[in-house]
Write a protein that holds these residues in place. Structure first.
Motif, PDB file in Angstrom:
ATOM      1  N   VAL A 300     -27.656 -22.856 -23.940  1.00 39.12           N
ATOM      2  CA  VAL A 300     -27.827 -21.702 -23.615  1.00 39.12           C
ATOM      3  C   VAL A 300     -28.850 -21.794 -22.500  1.00 39.12           C
ATOM      4  CG1 VAL A 300     -30.308 -22.805 -24.519  1.00 39.12           C
ATOM      5  CG2 VAL A 300     -29.969 -19.972 -24.133  1.00 39.12           C
ATOM      6  N   ASP A 301     -28.417 -21.231 -21.412  1.00 39.60           N
ATOM      7  CA  ASP A 301     -28.664 -21.614 -19.766  1.00 39.60           C
ATOM      8  C   ASP A 301     -29.794 -19.904 -19.746  1.00 39.60           C
ATOM      9  OD1 ASP A 301     -29.339 -22.885 -17.292  1.00 39.60           O
ATOM     10  OD2 ASP A 301     -27.526 -22.584 -16.767  1.00 39.60           O
ATOM     11  N   ARG A 302     -29.641 -20.154 -18.359  1.00 40.11           N
ATOM     12  CA  ARG A 302     -31.120 -18.852 -17.941  1.00 40.11           C
ATOM     13  C   ARG A 302     -30.251 -18.700 -16.542  1.00 40.11           C
ATOM     14  NH1 ARG A 302     -35.180 -17.469 -19.111  1.00 40.11           N
ATOM     15  NH2 ARG A 302     -36.189 -19.809 -20.575  1.00 40.11           N
ATOM     16  N   ASP A 303     -30.319 -17.267 -15.854  1.00 43.48           N
ATOM     17  CA  ASP A 303     -30.825 -17.064 -14.223  1.00 43.48           C
ATOM     18  C   ASP A 303     -31.305 -16.204 -14.773  1.00 43.48           C
ATOM     19  OD1 ASP A 303     -29.686 -14.574 -15.293  1.00 43.48           O
ATOM     20  OD2 ASP A 303     -27.175 -14.429 -14.338  1.00 43.48           O
ATOM     21  N   HIS A 304     -31.932 -15.085 -13.095  1.00 45.44           N
ATOM     22  CA  HIS A 304     -32.895 -14.452 -12.930  1.00 45.44           C
ATOM     23  C   HIS A 304     -32.817 -13.312 -13.429  1.00 45.44           C
ATOM     24  CE1 HIS A 304     -33.268 -16.656  -8.946  1.00 45.44           C
ATOM     25  NE2 HIS A 304     -32.269 -16.230  -8.668  1.00 45.44           N
ATOM     26  N   TRP A 305     -31.531 -12.839 -14.372  1.00 46.73           N
ATOM     27  CA  TRP A 305     -32.030 -11.659 -15.511  1.00 46.73           C
ATOM     28  C   TRP A 305     -32.198 -12.147 -16.778  1.00 46.73           C
ATOM     29  CZ3 TRP A 305     -27.921 -12.112 -10.966  1.00 46.73           C
ATOM     30  CH2 TRP A 305     -28.870 -12.302  -9.859  1.00 46.73           C
ATOM     31  N   GLY A 306     -31.747 -13.000 -17.083  1.00 46.10           N
ATOM     32  CA  GLY A 306     -31.616 -13.445 -18.740  1.00 46.10           C
ATOM     33  C   GLY A 306     -31.508 -14.450 -19.246  1.00 46.10           C
ATOM     34  N   GLN A 307     -30.983 -15.267 -20.484  1.00 41.91           N
ATOM     35  CA  GLN A 307     -30.317 -15.761 -21.127  1.00 41.91           C
ATOM     36  C   GLN A 307     -29.232 -15.531 -21.301  1.00 41.91           C
ATOM     37  OE1 GLN A 307     -32.790 -17.612 -23.915  1.00 41.91           O
ATOM     38  NE2 GLN A 307     -34.885 -17.526 -22.618  1.00 41.91           N
ATOM     39  N   VAL A 308     -28.290 -16.675 -21.433  1.00 40.61           N
ATOM     40  CA  VAL A 308     -26.673 -16.662 -21.929  1.00 40.61           C
ATOM     41  C   VAL A 308     -26.595 -17.931 -22.630  1.00 40.61           C
ATOM     42  CG1 VAL A 308     -26.043 -18.032 -20.023  1.00 40.61           C
ATOM     43  CG2 VAL A 308     -24.763 -16.042 -21.319  1.00 40.61           C
ATOM     44  N   PHE A 309     -25.938 -17.169 -23.664  1.00 37.95           N
ATOM     45  CA  PHE A 309     -25.647 -18.859 -24.798  1.00 37.95           C
ATOM     46  C   PHE A 309     -23.959 -18.574 -25.306  1.00 37.95           C
ATOM     47  CE2 PHE A 309     -29.636 -16.272 -25.723  1.00 37.95           C
ATOM     48  CZ  PHE A 309     -30.412 -17.718 -26.083  1.00 37.95           C
ATOM     49  N   GLN A 310     -23.792 -19.696 -24.987  1.00 35.48           N
ATOM     50  CA  GLN A 310     -21.606 -20.042 -25.385  1.00 35.48           C
ATOM     51  C   GLN A 310     -21.664 -21.088 -25.995  1.00 35.48           C
ATOM     52  OE1 GLN A 310     -22.644 -22.662 -21.388  1.00 35.48           O
ATOM     53  NE2 GLN A 310     -21.138 -20.735 -21.432  1.00 35.48           N
ATOM     54  N   ILE A 311     -20.280 -21.122 -26.592  1.00 33.06           N
ATOM     55  CA  ILE A 311     -20.051 -22.266 -27.286  1.00 33.06           C
ATOM     56  C   ILE A 311     -18.786 -21.715 -27.038  1.00 33.06           C
ATOM     57  CG2 ILE A 311     -19.759 -21.232 -29.608  1.00 33.06           C
ATOM     58  CD1 ILE A 311     -20.291 -23.516 -31.021  1.00 33.06           C
ATOM     59  N   PHE A 312     -17.817 -23.560 -26.847  1.00 28.85           N
ATOM     60  CA  PHE A 312     -16.532 -23.894 -26.809  1.00 28.85           C
ATOM     61  C   PHE A 312     -16.000 -23.975 -27.953  1.00 28.85           C
ATOM     62  CE2 PHE A 312     -19.234 -24.163 -22.981  1.00 28.85           C
ATOM     63  CZ  PHE A 312     -18.523 -23.171 -22.133  1.00 28.85           C
ATOM     64  N   THR A 313     -14.038 -23.614 -28.096  1.00 31.24           N
ATOM     65  CA  THR A 313     -13.809 -24.320 -29.123  1.00 31.24           C
ATOM     66  C   THR A 313     -12.938 -25.260 -28.805  1.00 31.24           C
ATOM     67  OG1 THR A 313     -11.790 -23.328 -28.241  1.00 31.24           O
ATOM     68  CG2 THR A 313     -13.379 -21.684 -30.162  1.00 31.24           C
ATOM     69  N   GLN A 314     -12.460 -25.836 -30.128  1.00 28.86           N
ATOM     70  CA  GLN A 314     -11.272 -27.365 -29.745  1.00 28.86           C
ATOM     71  C   GLN A 314     -10.218 -26.330 -29.343  1.00 28.86           C
ATOM     72  OE1 GLN A 314     -11.294 -30.227 -31.961  1.00 28.86           O
ATOM     73  NE2 GLN A 314     -13.663 -30.964 -32.739  1.00 28.86           N
ATOM     74  N   SER A 315      -9.752 -27.067 -28.469  1.00 24.93           N
ATOM     75  CA  SER A 315      -8.083 -26.141 -27.941  1.00 24.93           C
ATOM     76  C   SER A 315      -7.566 -27.026 -29.378  1.00 24.93           C
ATOM     77  CB  SER A 315      -7.821 -27.253 -26.974  1.00 24.93           C
ATOM     78  OG  SER A 315      -6.325 -26.924 -26.673  1.00 24.93           O
ATOM     79  N   MET A 316      -6.730 -25.636 -29.881  1.00 25.96           N
ATOM     80  CA  MET A 316      -5.342 -25.979 -30.548  1.00 25.96           C
ATOM     81  C   MET A 316      -3.684 -25.688 -29.375  1.00 25.96           C
ATOM     82  SD  MET A 316      -7.273 -25.770 -33.164  1.00 25.96           S
ATOM     83  CE  MET A 316      -5.424 -25.532 -34.523  1.00 25.96           C
ATOM     84  N   HIS A 317      -4.095 -25.798 -28.446  1.00 21.75           N
ATOM     85  CA  HIS A 317      -3.294 -26.012 -28.265  1.00 21.75           C
ATOM     86  C   HIS A 317      -2.078 -27.489 -27.819  1.00 21.75           C
ATOM     87  CE1 HIS A 317       0.084 -25.796 -24.136  1.00 21.75           C
ATOM     88  NE2 HIS A 317      -0.746 -24.548 -24.513  1.00 21.75           N
ATOM     89  N   VAL A 318      -0.912 -28.049 -27.921  1.00 21.49           N
ATOM     90  CA  VAL A 318      -0.408 -29.003 -28.078  1.00 21.49           C
ATOM     91  C   VAL A 318      -0.901 -29.715 -26.728  1.00 21.49           C
ATOM     92  CG1 VAL A 318       1.351 -28.165 -27.027  1.00 21.49           C
ATOM     93  CG2 VAL A 318       1.833 -30.733 -29.176  1.00 21.49           C
ATOM     94  N   ARG A 319      -0.691 -29.135 -25.924  1.00 21.33           N
ATOM     95  CA  ARG A 319      -1.061 -30.024 -24.411  1.00 21.33           C
ATOM     96  C   ARG A 319      -2.506 -30.069 -24.322  1.00 21.33           C
ATOM     97  NH1 ARG A 319       3.493 -27.644 -19.948  1.00 21.33           N
ATOM     98  NH2 ARG A 319       5.397 -27.754 -21.258  1.00 21.33           N
TER      99      ARG A 319
END
Length: 354
Positions: A300-319
């Motif tokens: 989670v993070d915030r800016d002047h207007w509100g909050q943002v929630f995020q998550i990242f997948t593990q890469s399934m790319h061979v590289r």
């Protein structure tokens, strides 16, 4: 130039059917159409995948002459075209070329029944192009005369994801400022944010550019060369130059979407418990329950207007290059330094060897 939202994103892939199977099984996309020898296009196989307002085109070369063949050889599977909705594709094309963009696809009109789609394409960054798409009539007929559209699936599909929120793009050192200037001049984007990020003895420089409509957002990142090489350098080396590191897909309920995707087989990066122990002191009280964020590994993070929630997948790319982000905005419009740093650190935590 009147650029609206992202119309679609085209990937060049080694095996369109295999890539579609993963995205449908794990992310909840549905195959909605195809182009290939059956539709008179003997040099490629393209599959149209849709979910919510997201359209993905997966294209595999059936001939060494198709540009997807060279792209996949150089980069592996990846984003080859980010298409923009426009009101006048031919006019946007002419304006972009006049401002220095290279021609990729001459304007072409596709008609069927009461539907008309005009397309044209110009250069973007690296090997990635931008297609202007002007639509009149039934949007369900994605590309008349080119794409065969399947009958609607009678089974109701779960809508986990809604729109393309942004693309994160890795650039070689020294290309950040010229790329920002290019998008401002050619496409009328404006810079809305910049940040120099240091993580230990690594560092990167980033700028965020956005279309005048506010619906197309690119986070542009370059490594800092007088620091120890980091994950941006690794991406550039493995990918073979500039490219899309990840696409962020918007959801309206991230703490429900993440477990649903995990149950389908998506693997997300884990976040240390210490992150949540310090979260309230760092940012204040989050809009979502702290225990839900900890359980799902959501950042989670915030800016002047509100909050943002995020998550990242593990890469399934061979590289181990391209990956996905799931994002949920609670009023936040931009990217705070905490978000960008969280991305950098999250990728660094993925220790899977190449």
């Amino acid at each position: 130039m009147n650029i609206g939202a992202v119309d679609h994103v085209e990937f060049y892939v080694g095996d369109a059917q295999q890539a579609a199977f993963y995205l449908c099984t794990a992310f909840g996309f549905r195959v909605r159409g195809q182009a290939g020898p059956e539709t008179g296009h003997v040099d490629r196989r393209s599959l149209l995948l849709s979910q919510g307002g997201i359209d993905l085109v997966l294209t595999s070369a059936l001939s060494c002459e198709h540009p997807a063949a060279e792209y996949v050889t150089r980069h592996g599977d990846g984003v080859a075209n980010i298409a923009f909705e426009v009101t006048d594709a031919a006019g946007a094309f002419d304006a972009a070329v006049e401002q220095g963009a290279a021609v990729v696809e001459e304007p072409e009109v596709h008609r069927r029944g009461g539907t008309e789609v005009v397309t044209a394409g110009v250069s973007g960054f690296g090997d990635v192009a931008h297609r202007f798409v002007q639509r009149t009539g039934d949007r369900a007929d994605f590309l008349p005369g080119v794409m065969e559209i399947f009958a609607a699936d009678p089974e109701e599909s779960e809508q986990l994801l809604h729109t393309v929120d942004h693309a994160a793009i890795c650039l070689p050192a020294g290309e950040l400022r010229p790329t920002v200037a290019y998008y401002e001049r050619v496409f009328g984007f404006r810079q809305i944010f910049e940040e120099f990020i240091e993580v230990g003895d690594q560092a990167m420089d980033s700028k965020v550019v956005q279309s005048a409509s506010g619906e197309v957002t690119f986070t542009l990142i370059e490594p800092v060369t007088d620091r120890r090489p980091g994950q941006i350098d690794t991406f550039l080396e493995r990918h073979g130059g500039a490219g899309v590191q990840h696409l962020a897909l918007l959801t309206d309920d991230i703490v429900t979407t993440v477990p649903a995707m995990e149950a389908r087989g998506v693997t997300f990066l884990e976040t240390p418990d210490a992150y949540y122990d310090e979260l309230t002191d760092r940012l204040g009280r989050p809009d979502l329950r702290l225990e839900d964020l900890r359980r799902t590994n959501v950042l989670v993070d915030r800016d002047h207007w509100g909050q943002v929630f995020q998550i990242f997948t593990q890469s399934m790319h061979v590289r181990r290059t391209f990956f996905w982000e799931v994002i949920d905005r609670h009023g936040a419009r931009t990217f705070g330094s905490g978000n960008i740093k969280a991305l950098y650190e999250a990728v660094a935590r993925e220790k899977t060897p190449a």
